[in-house]
Design a protein around this motif. Structure first.
Motif, mmCIF file in Angstrom:
data_model
loop_
_atom_site.group_PDB
_atom_site.id
_atom_site.type_symbol
_atom_site.label_atom_id
_atom_site.label_comp_id
_atom_site.label_asym_id
_atom_site.label_seq_id
_atom_site.Cartn_x
_atom_site.Cartn_y
_atom_site.Cartn_z
ATOM 1 N N VAL A 94 0.793 -1.236 0.000
ATOM 2 C CA VAL A 94 0.000 0.000 0.000
ATOM 3 C C VAL A 94 0.823 1.284 0.000
ATOM 4 C CG1 VAL A 94 -1.961 -1.126 1.108
ATOM 5 C CG2 VAL A 94 -0.241 -0.004 2.527
ATOM 6 N N GLY A 95 2.062 1.254 0.476
ATOM 7 C CA GLY A 95 2.897 2.435 0.462
ATOM 8 C C GLY A 95 2.678 3.415 1.589
ATOM 9 N N ALA A 96 1.559 3.310 2.301
ATOM 10 C CA ALA A 96 1.232 4.231 3.392
ATOM 11 C C ALA A 96 1.172 3.465 4.709
ATOM 12 C CB ALA A 96 -0.110 4.901 3.127
ATOM 13 N N ALA A 97 1.313 4.186 5.829
ATOM 14 C CA ALA A 97 1.180 3.570 7.145
ATOM 15 C C ALA A 97 -0.288 3.254 7.403
ATOM 16 C CB ALA A 97 1.718 4.503 8.223
ATOM 17 N N VAL A 98 -0.586 2.003 7.745
ATOM 18 C CA VAL A 98 -1.975 1.578 7.940
ATOM 19 C C VAL A 98 -2.094 0.712 9.180
ATOM 20 C CG1 VAL A 98 -2.790 1.736 5.554
ATOM 21 C CG2 VAL A 98 -1.575 -0.318 6.292
ATOM 22 N N VAL A 99 -3.198 0.884 9.904
ATOM 23 C CA VAL A 99 -3.510 0.019 11.038
ATOM 24 C C VAL A 99 -4.476 -1.043 10.545
ATOM 25 C CG1 VAL A 99 -5.334 1.571 11.861
ATOM 26 C CG2 VAL A 99 -4.318 -0.081 13.427
ATOM 27 N N LEU A 100 -4.221 -2.317 10.920
ATOM 28 C CA LEU A 100 -4.935 -3.433 10.299
ATOM 29 C C LEU A 100 -5.662 -4.286 11.344
ATOM 30 C CD1 LEU A 100 -2.043 -4.093 7.793
ATOM 31 C CD2 LEU A 100 -4.323 -3.292 7.172
ATOM 32 N N GLY A 101 -5.144 -5.469 11.666
ATOM 33 C CA GLY A 101 -5.856 -6.368 12.566
ATOM 34 C C GLY A 101 -5.964 -5.849 13.981
#
Length: 325
Positions: free
Chosen positions: A95-102
């Motif tokens: 995705v290239g961006a910082a992401v919060v997931l589980g």
């Protein structure tokens, strides 16, 4: 029109590569009494990615691109619990961006989330029970993409599915060094394109095993937890689940699953014998669903809107008694 985020591009590539081969929906719905409990705002990065449930029926969601964790109560009101810290120059795979997931919730209300950044901030972060400042408790490889997350309170460990590295990581609940608990071809991504390399994705603990979905492979996998805590042989429990994301079990003591099919904006009912059919579609309010959770007879489905670029939401439904396993 807001700029399309990189996660949406990845979902689009993945969906276009898998939807053409998807089977037709089966007959007979598995869920009823549908309603959208909360809507979110794509322009603010509010794509609901994963869900954990509280005893009072509220849902705790990760909003991936906003880097937020929020609580949605039974009346649909949303309360911000935490924001993961911004990262300079993220290099997150896919995705290239910082992401919060589980996300996983302990019985005392403590929250754990996976944060993918492509930097040293990648890993598992802990959030106090009633919200507050997140704290990183485990570092995971920056080259990976920690996605689904589950907590085993009895053993005191967390499991995280890495979509890029094809690994299930195991980390002490208190934090510390991760262990590559399960690896192998069944967990690895199958797509040659970097923006669509998504293998092990959703992850749930159920009946003495860690269950994992593989998005590229379209499979639902079961990994037994041996008495000594090590991983048993990986078992394939269902195939043909095109663009599958996270999932939930309809019964505590049975193996029937409701799985989010993010590319096709569908939820499928997967029976213990591996057969499956569509029970919810975009016509019911889904918009690239990413996760399913079940408490009692209530079903919670998060829709991120990555591919459709419209109406990210939290949908609630009831499990239809006619479709019990």
């Amino acid at each position: 029109m807001p700029r399309v985020p990189r996660p949406a591009v990845a979902a689009a590539v993945l969906a276009l590569g898998t939807l053409a081969a998807a089977p037709a929906a089966g007959d007979g719905p598995a869920v009823t009494a549908l309603r959208v409990a909360a809507h979110f705002d794509l322009a603010r990065g509010q794509s609901p990615e994963n869900v954990a449930l509280a005893p009072d029926g509220s849902a705790v969601l990760t909003l991936s691109n906003a880097r937020q964790v929020v609580d949605v109560n039974c009346q649909g009101r949303t309360r911000l619990l935490a924001t993961l810290p911004a990262v300079a120059n993220p290099h997150t795979p896919v995705v290239g961006a910082a992401v919060v997931l589980g996300i996983a919730r302990a019985q005392d209300g403590t929250l754990f989330v996976n944060y993918a950044t492509g930097t040293a901030a990648t890993g598992i972060w802990r959030i106090p029970a009633h919200g507050g400042r997140p704290r990183q408790i485990a570092k995971l490889p920056p080259a990976g993409f920690p996605n689904g997350l589950a907590l085993d309170e009895r053993r005191g460990v967390l499991y995280a599915a890495d979509s890029v590295l094809g690994t299930v990581w195991r980390v002490p609940r208190a934090g510390g060094a991760p262990t590559a608990w399960a690896t192998g071809a069944a967990l690895e991504p199958r797509n040659p394109r970097p923006a669509a390399k998504v293998g092990a994705n959703g992850l749930r603990l159920h009946r003495g095993a860690v269950w994992v979905s593989n998005t590229n492979a379209g499979t639902l996998l079961r990994v037994p937890v041996r008495e000594n805590g090590s991983a048993g042989a990986i078992q394939t429990r269902a195939t043909g689940l095109y663009a599958v994301d996270d999932f939930g079990f309809t019964e505590r003591h049975r193996d029937t699953v409701l799985a989010a099919m993010t590319g096709g904006s569908e939820v499928e009912l997967v029976r213990p014998d591996g057969t499956h059919h569509v029970v919810l579609t975009a016509a019911d309010g889904l918009s690239n669903p990413t996760a399913v959770a079940v408490r009692g007879r209530t079903v919670y489905v998060t829709s991120a809107g990555y591919f459709t670029q419209r109406d990210p939401n939290l949908l609630l439904a009831r499990v239809d008694q006619r479709d019990r396993d």
